[in-house]
Scaffold this active site. Structure first.
Site, mmCIF file in Angstrom:
data_model
loop_
_atom_site.group_PDB
_atom_site.id
_atom_site.type_symbol
_atom_site.label_atom_id
_atom_site.label_comp_id
_atom_site.label_asym_id
_atom_site.label_seq_id
_atom_site.Cartn_x
_atom_site.Cartn_y
_atom_site.Cartn_z
ATOM 1 N N TYR A 1 0.857 -1.186 0.000
ATOM 2 C CA TYR A 1 0.000 0.000 0.000
ATOM 3 C C TYR A 1 0.888 1.229 0.000
ATOM 4 O O TYR A 1 1.845 1.301 0.768
ATOM 5 C CB TYR A 1 -0.873 0.011 1.261
ATOM 6 C CG TYR A 1 -1.575 1.335 1.483
ATOM 7 C CD1 TYR A 1 -2.833 1.575 0.943
ATOM 8 C CD2 TYR A 1 -0.952 2.363 2.206
ATOM 9 C CE1 TYR A 1 -3.457 2.797 1.118
ATOM 10 C CE2 TYR A 1 -1.578 3.591 2.376
ATOM 11 C CZ TYR A 1 -2.824 3.800 1.831
ATOM 12 O OH TYR A 1 -3.436 5.015 1.987
ATOM 13 N N GLU B 1 -3.486 7.313 -3.948
ATOM 14 C CA GLU B 1 -3.344 6.017 -3.308
ATOM 15 C C GLU B 1 -3.157 4.917 -4.335
ATOM 16 O O GLU B 1 -3.838 4.913 -5.359
ATOM 17 C CB GLU B 1 -4.638 5.736 -2.516
ATOM 18 C CG GLU B 1 -4.431 5.044 -1.207
ATOM 19 C CD GLU B 1 -5.753 4.932 -0.444
ATOM 20 O OE1 GLU B 1 -5.829 5.431 0.676
ATOM 21 O OE2 GLU B 1 -6.706 4.341 -0.977
#
Ligand code: GDP
Ligand code: MN
Length: 376
Positions: free
Chosen positions: A101, A189
């Site tokens: 992530y 993101e």
């Protein structure tokens, strides 16, 4: 403002960040054609402006053409948190060994961009943050220095041992920071960023949000806007010189000044009610503005009472009162109205309101309490 995954990945591509090969489709036939073009397996992914698609069944891996067709039929037309799925992204299926992530956002505490990274990507990062917060590494980026090669390498070394990957990640992180700054993003993101079977980093998913107040200088981003029903209303209000944000309560608020509007909502909450909106009509006393504001409030079927809260400063209360009466003469208002006027020329203002047979009070407390009692 939010954009779709496919749009975020188009931006990533422009900065040479590797993304999956993919095609946007609106129909089952298009999905079938895309599957042939890309080759099996493919992943069919709902494109909606909300999170949690995976959990809602909006992301499906298809190993055969039949599975791709079935996934397309299932996902197109699906409702995800009130958003209708009108398009899907068909992405080439990728084999990978790990999911990471990475995310950039603004951290108000350090007054800088915060770079977040975790080797526990893929799953919902909110859950990782809750159950295992230490698994998310956080790096505030000094706004004067920007993302230096040193800093990017430091983050890369925190995720990878292999020097080849560290090099790839360093480059990728610097690009992400550039994207964040150059597009006036509020969130960038990649979840997951995967390590492919071939040993390369690849963005499998992409998410970007933008600062609405910067859209005036981000014409290309602004062109991607797909406003929801509420947002259409908010934009419409903006054009009329009103600042309107819809909320869930039942007391419609019309206030002059943003600070007073906030205080009004606080007061309503304090006495046990709930505001239906934030609405700042600004400093003028023009009847047209009041008419526009009233129409806006009444278009929300949850509104059971309208509370008008005016503080006369440079704007004089008697002017506002005249504007109000003129406005209410022109539109049919079916819900009760409570008016609070205070400040410059409030006496004259109150007389005008009274002679128009509107309930009028002098303090915010009284106004909030009366509005709440009229609601129930
Ligand atoms: P989200 O759930 O809406 O965030 O959608 P993502 O695009 O992040 O996909 C969710 C998960 O599906 C990923 O974390 C992967 O585990 C899996 N996935 C997505 N694309 C692929 C793919 O090409 N191959 C494989 N094997 N899994 C994938
Ligand atoms: Mn994801």
């Amino acid at each position: 403002m939010k954009i779709h995954e496919y749009q975020a990945k188009e931006i990533f591509s422009r900065y040479n960040i590797p993304v999956t090969k993919e095609l946007l489709c609106y129909t089952v036939d298009e999905v079938n054609a895309a599957t042939v073009k890309l080759g099996l397996p493919v992943v069919v992914k709902a494109q909606v402006l909300t999170g949690g698609r995976g959990k809602a069944g909006g992301v499906k891996l298809a190993r055969t053409a039949e599975e791709a067709t079935a996934a397309a039929k299932q996902i197109l037309g699906m409702d995800i948190k009130g958003f209708l799925v009108e398009k899907v992204l068909v992405a080439q299926g990728v084999k990978f060994s790990s999911e990471y992530y990475v995310g950039l956002t603004i951290d108000r505490n350090t007054k800088s961009v915060l770079f977040m990274a975790s080797s526990e990507g893929g799953v919902e990062i909110e859950e990782v943050a809750k159950d295992n917060p230490d698994a998310i590494l956080k790096f505030p980026i000094d706004p004067d220095l920007g993302m230096t090669p040193f800093m990017a390498r430091k983050i890369a070394f925190a995720l990878f041992d292999d020097f080849k990957l560290v090099k790839q990640a360093t480059d990728l992180f610097q690009k992400l920071y550039r994207i964040f700054l150059e597009t006036d993003a509020s969130l960038v993101e990649i979840n997951p960023l995967v390590l492919t079977a071939e040993g390369n980093l690849l963005a499998l998913d992409g998410k970007m949000n933008f600062d609405d107040n910067a859209l005036f200088r981000q014409k290309e981003i602004n062109a991607l806007l797909e406003p929801t029903e509420d947002e259409v209303k908010e934009l419409d209000a903006k054009e009329k010189g009103l600042t309107y944000i819809r909320l869930d309560g039942s007391i419609g608020c019309m206030v002059n000044g943003a600070g007073l509007a906030m205080a009004t909502m606080d007061m309503i909450k304090y006495y046990g009610g709930s505001p239906a909106n934030f609405l700042d009509i600004g400093g003028s006393s023009s009847p047209q503005k009041v008419i526009d504001a009233m129409n806006l409030l009444l278009s929300d079927k949850n509104v059971k009472v309208v509370m008008i809260n005016i503080f006369g400063g440079i704007t004089r209360c008697d002017d506002v009162a005249r504007g109000l009466v003129a406005a209410l003469d022109q539109i049919k208002v079916t819900v009760p109205i409570v008016v609070r006027l205070s400040g410059t020329n409030s006496k004259e203002g109150l007389e005008i309101i009274k002679s128009a047979n509107l309930p009028v009070v002098e303090t915010m407390t009284q106004a909030a309490q009366m509005a709440i009692s009229l609601c129930s």
